[in-house]
Design a protein around this motif. Structure first.
Motif, short mmCIF file in Angstrom:
data_model
loop_
_atom_site.label_atom_id
_atom_site.label_comp_id
_atom_site.label_asym_id
_atom_site.label_seq_id
_atom_site.Cartn_x
_atom_site.Cartn_y
_atom_site.Cartn_z
N UNK A 281 -18.76 -1.87 2.50
CA UNK A 281 -17.48 -1.20 2.80
C UNK A 281 -17.32 -1.05 4.32
N UNK B 175 -16.57 -6.06 -3.77
CA UNK B 175 -15.92 -4.91 -3.16
C UNK B 175 -14.70 -4.48 -3.96
N UNK C 9 -10.93 -4.89 8.57
CA UNK C 9 -9.58 -4.60 8.12
C UNK C 9 -9.60 -3.36 7.24
N UNK D 54 -7.21 -1.06 6.34
CA UNK D 54 -6.21 -0.77 5.30
C UNK D 54 -6.43 -1.61 4.07
N UNK D 55 -6.97 -2.83 4.25
CA UNK D 55 -7.21 -3.67 3.08
C UNK D 55 -8.31 -3.07 2.21
N UNK D 56 -9.26 -2.37 2.83
CA UNK D 56 -10.30 -1.70 2.04
C UNK D 56 -9.65 -0.64 1.13
N UNK D 57 -8.73 0.14 1.69
CA UNK D 57 -8.07 1.15 0.85
C UNK D 57 -7.21 0.48 -0.22
N UNK D 58 -6.64 -0.69 0.11
CA UNK D 58 -5.79 -1.39 -0.86
C UNK D 58 -6.62 -2.02 -1.98
N UNK D 59 -7.94 -1.95 -1.89
CA UNK D 59 -8.78 -2.37 -3.02
C UNK D 59 -9.21 -1.15 -3.85
N UNK D 60 -8.67 0.01 -3.50
CA UNK D 60 -8.97 1.20 -4.29
C UNK D 60 -10.17 1.98 -3.80
N UNK D 61 -10.54 1.78 -2.53
CA UNK D 61 -11.73 2.44 -1.99
C UNK D 61 -11.31 3.51 -0.99
N UNK D 62 -11.88 4.71 -1.12
CA UNK D 62 -11.59 5.78 -0.17
C UNK D 62 -12.42 5.55 1.09
N UNK E 75 -16.54 -4.44 5.87
CA UNK E 75 -15.16 -4.81 5.54
C UNK E 75 -14.18 -3.95 6.34
N UNK F 261 -17.27 -11.41 5.45
CA UNK F 261 -17.98 -11.17 4.19
C UNK F 261 -17.99 -12.46 3.37
N UNK G 93 -3.30 5.68 -0.84
CA UNK G 93 -3.38 4.29 -1.28
C UNK G 93 -4.51 4.03 -2.29
N UNK G 94 -5.72 4.49 -2.00
CA UNK G 94 -6.82 4.12 -2.89
C UNK G 94 -6.65 4.72 -4.28
N UNK H 247 -4.14 2.52 -6.22
CA UNK H 247 -4.80 1.30 -6.68
C UNK H 247 -5.71 1.62 -7.87
N UNK I 125 -12.37 6.89 3.85
CA UNK I 125 -12.78 8.06 4.64
C UNK I 125 -14.21 8.48 4.35
N UNK J 124 -11.74 -10.58 3.75
CA UNK J 124 -12.65 -10.13 4.80
C UNK J 124 -13.43 -11.37 5.24
#
Ligand code: ADP
Ligand code: MG
Lengths: 291, 240
Positions: A171, B103, A178, A180-188, A174, B95, B74-75, B78, A190, B92
């Motif tokens: 994470x 991921x 990028x 925002x793309x990490x959050x757009x995969x459903x990952x928090x 990644x 990766x 957002x998360x 999703x 923060x 990525x």
């Protein structure tokens, strides 16, 4: 010849100490785009608490030394995680405010440390072996430098393993690319912020204990003086690049030692010159991404 | 089978750096098949999708399968089952393919079989860095990340952008198959692809919805497509 060997080895050892500080700065910047001026405060607290624990134990033994390293790392991690949760997170995405709050915390922490432990250096005991020297090709190398190198190598290896083989590591890598793309995969994402702060803080805390043994004392200013070089190193290595930070740590420290021995103690000036040269030739740093 | 929309958007406004890019957009997406979101370059299609995901600041009511999601981050959205395949793939690059996919996994048994059958090219490239893949392969990684999970809806933004005709065909087939499993809101500039895939269509202009209807009927109306999409039969209709 023996002086050259001595300069090289002590340079590498000092670089190892720098890396303990710079690695955290670099990770934090890479993921969160925050220059963390409070990093020195994590280090200093690690050093003080490590010493407080050591003096209550049997001061000059290896087991005390290791306990104080562990305590320093834990204290650094806890302080850093708290800083992220309480001060950085509420200012999500407001980078300038985030940097300012770390500057404020750095000043406040030094004042607090002065209040508790005073302004004078407190001299500390090391295991006797660390105060002795080892003969390498005629150069008498203080053993502390080996400990520093070992610690930094262990840190680098565990960071690499963590980043490559754990989910949080993936994470973080990644997120550096990028976020925002990490959050757009459903990952928090923060949560990963708190994790990098904790990791950086624990390296700084360990670095604080070791810096105490390296200089022979702990003081409220221990962190601030190391932080300046760590910042220079992260910029030279390329902000956000861990490998860049590792290379730059050794490069800066070796150059600094060289100048101190051969150019009449101009080590600090040479570092600033190196910074200027790198910024002119490669503005993104040695291994930084152009953006 | 219920015909309740899977996604409804009401009075959506969104802005980027203080500039309004989506103005009062309302539409709904039926629970089956592919719905196209059309419009000229720069009308706000990508911004609409990003606003639904909460990637840019927005106001309005957004409902996903009966649940309001416009206050969520957002998360969370999703995790509620909204899969997103962004414009320009956004893999990525450092990766590996395998890491990109892992991921994205949000459930116990991800649909690797489906993904491997749709994108056999990726099977042998699992340990390759995604940045070293061709554009088409990167698009497959991006689609695969969304298809590994059982989503309630997929938002797919220009999946054929910049691809060679053979790859456009591959991606079209993959979307068609995926649409049997999950409803899709598809932004697509290639009108041939839209004709093949889309049931309904929503047309944006100047940050607003200006037309809704059946995709093939809209595309058959030359004057309309020329006016709203900037293409006509004279230009071949599609930017292949
Ligand atoms: N990052 C950005 N900063 C400022 N303006 C943007 C940004 N992204 C898009 N825009 C503007 O928002 C409007 C809508 O863009 P977009 O949603 O990307 O349109 P589309 O996807 O339909 O081509 C355009 O006028 C574009 O210039
Ligand atoms: Mg777009």
């Amino acid at each position: 010849m023996s002086t050259l060997v001595l300069v090289l080895i002590t340079g590498a050892g000092l670089g190892a100490l720098y890396f303990l500080v710079a690695s955290g700065l670099s990770l934090i910047y890479g993921l969160m785009h925050v220059l963390n001026f409070a990093h020195g405060a994590f280090l200093t607290l690690g050093a003080f608490i490590g010493w407080e624990v050591a003096r209550r134990l049997d001061t000059a033994t290896w087991s005390t030394f290791f306990v104080s390293i562990l305590v320093g790392g834990a204290v650094g991690a806890a302080f850093a995680a708290l800083t992220e949760l309480a001060l950085i997170r509420p200012l999500y995405e407001r980078h300038i405010e985030q940097v300012l709050v770390t500057v404020g915390l750095a000043f406040a922490a030094v004042a607090l440390y002065q209040g508790i432990w005073g302004s004078d250096p407190i001299y500390i005991d090391s295991p006797p072996w660390m105060l002795q020297t080892t003969d390498v090709l005629g150069a008498l190398v203080p053993n502390t430098y080996w400990v520093l190198m070992l610690a930094a190598t262990a840190l680098l290896a565990s960071l690499v393993i963590f980043l490559r083989f754990t989910r949080y590591g993936t994470i973080i890598r990644a997120g550096v690319e990028n976020r925002w793309m990490v959050t757009a995969l459903g990952i928090d994402v923060r949560r990963a912020f708190t994790v990098v702060f904790a990791i950086g803080g624990s390296a700084a805390g360990v670095g604080g204990v070791l810096a105490g043994h390296y200089t022979g004392y702990v003081s409220a200013y221990l962190g601030s003086s190391l932080l300046i070089f760590a910042f220079i190193i992260t910029v030279i290595g390329g902000l956000g690049s861990l490998t860049g930070a590792a290379i730059a740590s050794v490069l800066v420290a070796v150059l600094q030692q060289f100048a101190n021995y051969y150019l009449g103690g101009t080590g600090d000036i040479i570092v600033v010159v190196l910074l200027a040269v790198v910024l002119l030739a490669r503005p993104a740093g040695l291994l930084g991404r152009a953006s | 089978m219920s015909n309740e929309p899977v996604l409804t958007v009401e009075a959506l406004h969104a802005s980027i750096a203080g500039q309004q890019v989506v103005e009062d957009v309302s539409f709904s997406v039926p629970p089956t098949g592919i719905t196209a979101l059309l419009g000229r370059n720069g009308v706000g299609k990508t911004s609409t999708l990003r606003a639904i995901l909460g990637l840019i600041s927005r106001t309005g009511a957004i409902t996903l399968a009966g649940e309001r999601i416009d206050g969520m981050r957002t998360h969370r959205i999703v995790q509620r089952g909204l899969g997103y395949v962004p414009e320009d793939r956004e893999v990525f690059s450092k990766l590996t393919v395998a890491e990109n996919l892992t991921l994205a996994v949000r459930q116990k048994s991800p649909r690797y079989e489906l993904v491997d059958s749709l994108f056999p090219d990726l099977v042998a490239r699992r340990s390759q860095a995604a940045g070293t893949l061709s554009g088409g392969q990167q698009q497959m990684v991006s689609l695969a990340r969304a298809l590994l999970n059982d989503n309630t809806i997929l938002l797919v933004d220009e999946p054929t952008k910049g691809l060679a005709p053979k790859l456009v065909a591959d991606v079209t087939v993959a979307l068609e198959e995926a649409s049997h499993l999950v409803p899709i809101l598809l932004v697509e500039q290639n009108l041939e692809v839209v004709k093949k895939l889309a049931g309904g269509a929503i047309v944006l202009s100047g940050g607003r919805v200006v037309h809704t209807g059946v995709a093939t009927e809209i595309l058959a109306d030359e004057a309309l497509t020329h006016r709203l999409l900037g293409v006509g039969s004279a230009t071949g209709g599609a930017a292949i």
